[in-house]
Design a protein around this motif. Sequence first.
Motif, mmCIF file in Angstrom:
data_model
loop_
_atom_site.group_PDB
_atom_site.id
_atom_site.type_symbol
_atom_site.label_atom_id
_atom_site.label_comp_id
_atom_site.label_asym_id
_atom_site.label_seq_id
_atom_site.Cartn_x
_atom_site.Cartn_y
_atom_site.Cartn_z
ATOM 1 N N ALA A 276 -6.812 7.302 -12.109
ATOM 2 C CA ALA A 276 -5.532 7.026 -12.761
ATOM 3 C C ALA A 276 -4.578 8.203 -12.620
ATOM 4 N N ALA A 277 -5.107 9.413 -12.740
ATOM 5 C CA ALA A 277 -4.274 10.607 -12.602
ATOM 6 C C ALA A 277 -3.737 10.742 -11.180
ATOM 7 N N LEU A 278 -4.635 10.580 -10.192
ATOM 8 C CA LEU A 278 -4.205 10.686 -8.801
ATOM 9 C C LEU A 278 -3.227 9.573 -8.440
ATOM 10 N N GLY A 279 -3.525 8.347 -8.897
ATOM 11 C CA GLY A 279 -2.646 7.228 -8.592
ATOM 12 C C GLY A 279 -1.257 7.421 -9.158
ATOM 13 N N THR A 280 -1.168 7.840 -10.415
ATOM 14 C CA THR A 280 0.135 8.065 -11.032
ATOM 15 C C THR A 280 0.891 9.174 -10.326
ATOM 16 N N GLY A 281 0.170 10.252 -10.013
ATOM 17 C CA GLY A 281 0.811 11.360 -9.302
ATOM 18 C C GLY A 281 1.353 10.946 -7.950
ATOM 19 N N LEU A 282 0.565 10.172 -7.210
ATOM 20 C CA LEU A 282 1.009 9.710 -5.896
ATOM 21 C C LEU A 282 2.229 8.804 -6.000
ATOM 22 N N LEU A 283 2.204 7.879 -6.949
ATOM 23 C CA LEU A 283 3.319 6.950 -7.099
ATOM 24 C C LEU A 283 4.618 7.682 -7.445
ATOM 25 N N LEU A 284 4.506 8.756 -8.240
ATOM 26 C CA LEU A 284 5.693 9.531 -8.594
ATOM 27 C C LEU A 284 6.186 10.388 -7.438
ATOM 28 N N ALA A 285 5.271 10.882 -6.619
ATOM 29 C CA ALA A 285 5.640 11.786 -5.534
ATOM 30 C C ALA A 285 6.047 11.057 -4.253
ATOM 31 N N LEU A 286 5.746 9.774 -4.146
ATOM 32 C CA LEU A 286 6.003 9.044 -2.906
ATOM 33 C C LEU A 286 7.464 9.089 -2.429
ATOM 34 N N PRO A 287 8.464 9.019 -3.326
ATOM 35 C CA PRO A 287 9.842 9.111 -2.822
ATOM 36 C C PRO A 287 10.117 10.416 -2.076
ATOM 37 N N LEU A 288 9.477 11.485 -2.482
ATOM 38 C CA LEU A 288 9.651 12.762 -1.783
ATOM 39 C C LEU A 288 9.137 12.648 -0.352
ATOM 40 N N ALA A 289 7.951 12.041 -0.183
ATOM 41 C CA ALA A 289 7.391 11.854 1.157
ATOM 42 C C ALA A 289 8.212 10.869 1.965
ATOM 43 N N GLY A 290 8.624 9.764 1.343
ATOM 44 C CA GLY A 290 9.392 8.753 2.056
ATOM 45 C C GLY A 290 10.733 9.274 2.557
ATOM 46 N N GLU A 291 11.432 10.018 1.715
ATOM 47 C CA GLU A 291 12.740 10.543 2.114
ATOM 48 C C GLU A 291 12.593 11.614 3.201
ATOM 49 N N ARG A 292 11.567 12.444 3.092
ATOM 50 C CA ARG A 292 11.363 13.469 4.124
ATOM 51 C C ARG A 292 10.980 12.835 5.451
ATOM 52 N N LEU A 293 10.151 11.802 5.401
ATOM 53 C CA LEU A 293 9.760 11.113 6.626
ATOM 54 C C LEU A 293 10.979 10.478 7.293
ATOM 55 N N ALA A 294 11.819 9.833 6.499
ATOM 56 C CA ALA A 294 13.030 9.215 7.049
ATOM 57 C C ALA A 294 13.948 10.261 7.661
ATOM 58 N N LYS A 295 14.075 11.400 7.000
ATOM 59 C CA LYS A 295 14.949 12.462 7.508
ATOM 60 C C LYS A 295 14.412 13.043 8.802
ATOM 61 N N ASN A 296 13.089 13.224 8.886
ATOM 62 C CA ASN A 296 12.491 13.768 10.111
ATOM 63 C C ASN A 296 12.687 12.821 11.289
ATOM 64 N N ILE A 297 12.484 11.530 11.045
ATOM 65 C CA ILE A 297 12.648 10.544 12.115
ATOM 66 C C ILE A 297 14.110 10.488 12.570
ATOM 67 N N GLU A 298 15.029 10.567 11.628
ATOM 68 C CA GLU A 298 16.459 10.542 11.971
ATOM 69 C C GLU A 298 16.844 11.768 12.785
ATOM 70 N N THR A 299 16.265 12.933 12.423
ATOM 71 C CA THR A 299 16.558 14.171 13.140
ATOM 72 C C THR A 299 16.020 14.107 14.571
ATOM 73 N N GLU A 300 14.813 13.586 14.719
ATOM 74 C CA GLU A 300 14.222 13.476 16.049
ATOM 75 C C GLU A 300 14.993 12.496 16.921
ATOM 76 N N ALA A 301 15.468 11.414 16.307
ATOM 77 C CA ALA A 301 16.222 10.413 17.062
ATOM 78 C C ALA A 301 17.555 10.964 17.555
ATOM 79 N N ALA A 302 18.124 11.887 16.749
ATOM 80 C CA ALA A 302 19.399 12.472 17.122
ATOM 81 C C ALA A 302 19.232 13.476 18.261
#
Length: 302
Positions: A276-302
């Motif tokens: 439960a602790a790991l799951g809650t932590g992951l769910l809260l932190a996922l936007p950080l990973a998602g936004e960084r992943l999107a930014k990295n892909i956009e940078t590479e595409a450029a």
Amino acid sequence: MIRAVGVTEVLSALPGAVVVLFALVTQLGDFWFTCSACVLLYWLGSRTPKLGRGLTRDRTAMVVALLASAVALAVSLKAVFALPRPPGAGTATHTELLPVALRGIYESLATGEGYGFPSGHATVAVLVWGGFAWALRVGTRRTRTAVAAAVIGLIGLSRLVLGVHYLADVLAGFAFAGAVLWLALTALKTPQRVFGFAAVVAGLALLAAGFSRDTGAALGLTVGGAVVWSLVGDEIPEPTRRGVGFTVGLGVATVGVLLGGTLALDPTPGVVTVGAALGTGLLLALPLAGERLAKNIETEAA
């Protein structure tokens, strides 16, 4: 018994079709539904279709923290009072109205187990739907409050119609949760403090009832939320269109793994707490990973 004032018996005698309908209504206050709604609102934030105006990460994280508080509150109070449900709460009625293939699902929706006071659905309904009314900026405050109150009332009524709670259980859930909602929004005011408060309540449940799956889940959920939000809450950016897509995709995969592991195993209370602790932590932190992943892909595409 002072809780048994006859309301449950009268309402449970309603026509079978009405009882079956309320088995669906009660899902609006069930953990699976409220958790899904809170997490999606947190992931999507200002990108939430038709509802995103004015939503910030702090506001949506507050709703998740209110859900954690509801779980901790319900678990702790049930453990302290240890009062039973109405007779027959574990048996679904009117199953004959449904196809055989749906009866198992209906039985899981229309029954209750464990202690009955206060109603967990009523507790969750007030804190989550009250949190929605506070966090969202669609319509007027009066309209949002009226909608939330109507949903909360229907959820409470559904518990009586299904015969899984006494009236006193539902009213107590409303009262306890209302007090915590007021405290969270007027005194605590931040997700970090609300998660911390919920962790204290979960700790009291552990002391009152001992270490079980329920108390372990409440402790893991609240402590995981408090720790992770204190570490990364200030670093999580507001959602972008592409970042939201990656966040939701990662989230669905994470939830699938967590659910698969839970269903495949027969976890001990300790494993439930850590999960439960790991799951809650992951769910809260996922936007950080998602936004960084999107930014990295956009940078590479450029």
